[in-house]
Design an enzyme around this catalytic site. Sequence first.
Site, PDB file in Angstrom:
ATOM      1  N   HIS A 195      79.472  18.747 121.894  1.00 58.66           N
ATOM      2  CA  HIS A 195      78.669  19.551 121.208  1.00 58.66           C
ATOM      3  C   HIS A 195      78.376  18.772 119.817  1.00 58.66           C
ATOM      4  CE1 HIS A 195      76.781  23.050 118.983  1.00 58.66           C
ATOM      5  NE2 HIS A 195      77.874  22.719 118.112  1.00 58.66           N
TER       6      HIS A 195
ATOM      7  N   TYR B  50      86.473  22.345 128.532  1.00 57.99           N
ATOM      8  CA  TYR B  50      85.774  23.504 129.083  1.00 57.99           C
ATOM      9  C   TYR B  50      84.778  23.116 130.267  1.00 57.99           C
ATOM     10  CZ  TYR B  50      82.426  22.291 125.299  1.00 57.99           C
ATOM     11  OH  TYR B  50      81.704  21.500 124.164  1.00 57.99           O
TER      12      TYR B  50
ATOM     13  N   ARG C  63      73.129  19.355 128.165  1.00 60.44           N
ATOM     14  CA  ARG C  63      73.888  18.596 126.839  1.00 60.44           C
ATOM     15  C   ARG C  63      75.041  17.603 127.707  1.00 60.44           C
ATOM     16  NH1 ARG C  63      77.922  22.119 123.950  1.00 60.44           N
ATOM     17  NH2 ARG C  63      79.486  20.459 124.948  1.00 60.44           N
TER      18      ARG C  63
END
Length: 364
Positions: A261, A270, A257
């Site tokens: 998100h 993160y 990805r």
Amino acid sequence: MPKKPIKQFSVEWLQILDEQGRPDPQLLPALNPKEIECFYEWMVLTRVFDEKALSLQREGRLGTYAPVRGQEATQVGSAYALSPSDWIFPAFREMGVGIVRGIPMRMLFQYWSGDERGSDVPLHQHYFPTSIPVGTHIPHAVGAAWAAKIRKDPTVVAAYFGDGATSKGDFHEAMNMAGIFHLPVVFFCQNNQWAISVPVERQSASQTLAQKALAYGFEGIRVDGNDIFAVYQAAREAVEKARSGGGPTLVECLTYRIGDHTTADDASRYRTEEDLKPWAAKDPIKRLRKFMETQDLWTPDYSKQVLAEADRRVNEAIKEFEEQPASDPADMFRYIYYEPTPPLKEQMDDLLNFLRDHGQEKKS
């Protein structure tokens, strides 16, 4: 008494195009030049749609949106292996699957704008509405496959989900039922390695997600999800097996990805830019382009034409989406079930009566 193995298992890995677009000629699927061009054009169209959807969201013209960049090969390659009569149960990041299946891009924009009409997929498309709750649609897909088997219908059902869904009970119950009843379903796991902020190694101690199928009595395979030929080949074999009565398959597409998100997320909190660098070289569109160059199927002029056509089509879809008349508030009740349940019908009637009494009713 010494222990002895009852049965040994293995999980295959499939890659056909390496990162430089060099194929393994023994594994290369039998595709004609037009089909290869279609792969490229659909992936470009998916990426252009994705980029424009992100822009629209930032401008306040769409709601929260889930980017698909980096996963185009996984979606286009798998969708191409399905027949129009096969049923597709998407999660929420399957824009490329919808585009290949022929879902109007105007409807995809409507969905991400919060317009319920974006979920009113024509029945002939055999495409279920987007599922936001993680994994809850997977048992529904298995139920459809069970119905197809009972009816002796040669339909195959495809369920799409991410790595995070493999930690959900819905996933395991669906896999168990599919294995027990030997159902014609293909589970497509887009392992993009992040379930929001949770890395895949915190989702499972298994070396692969594909091996989870073994516990339920059927085959799992891991493929290079940025290699459209590998995805297509694995998907085609799984679909053919399911259609011929061979039962289910779990296809784990290892991809990444690239973006957040969703637009409500900030992936920089993160993961680092260093995490992204190795995957920039694995870009599925660039990889296919390198292969096409060696086959005299790609030129700069062709690329410009494809990009211009994709841009035109997406802009046309945006225009069509934004020219739609305002939606009816009662639509929130109309696209949940084929026929509204009595409680929903009662709530909808109450809303329509309220709108009528206040001179705001649009339609009955």
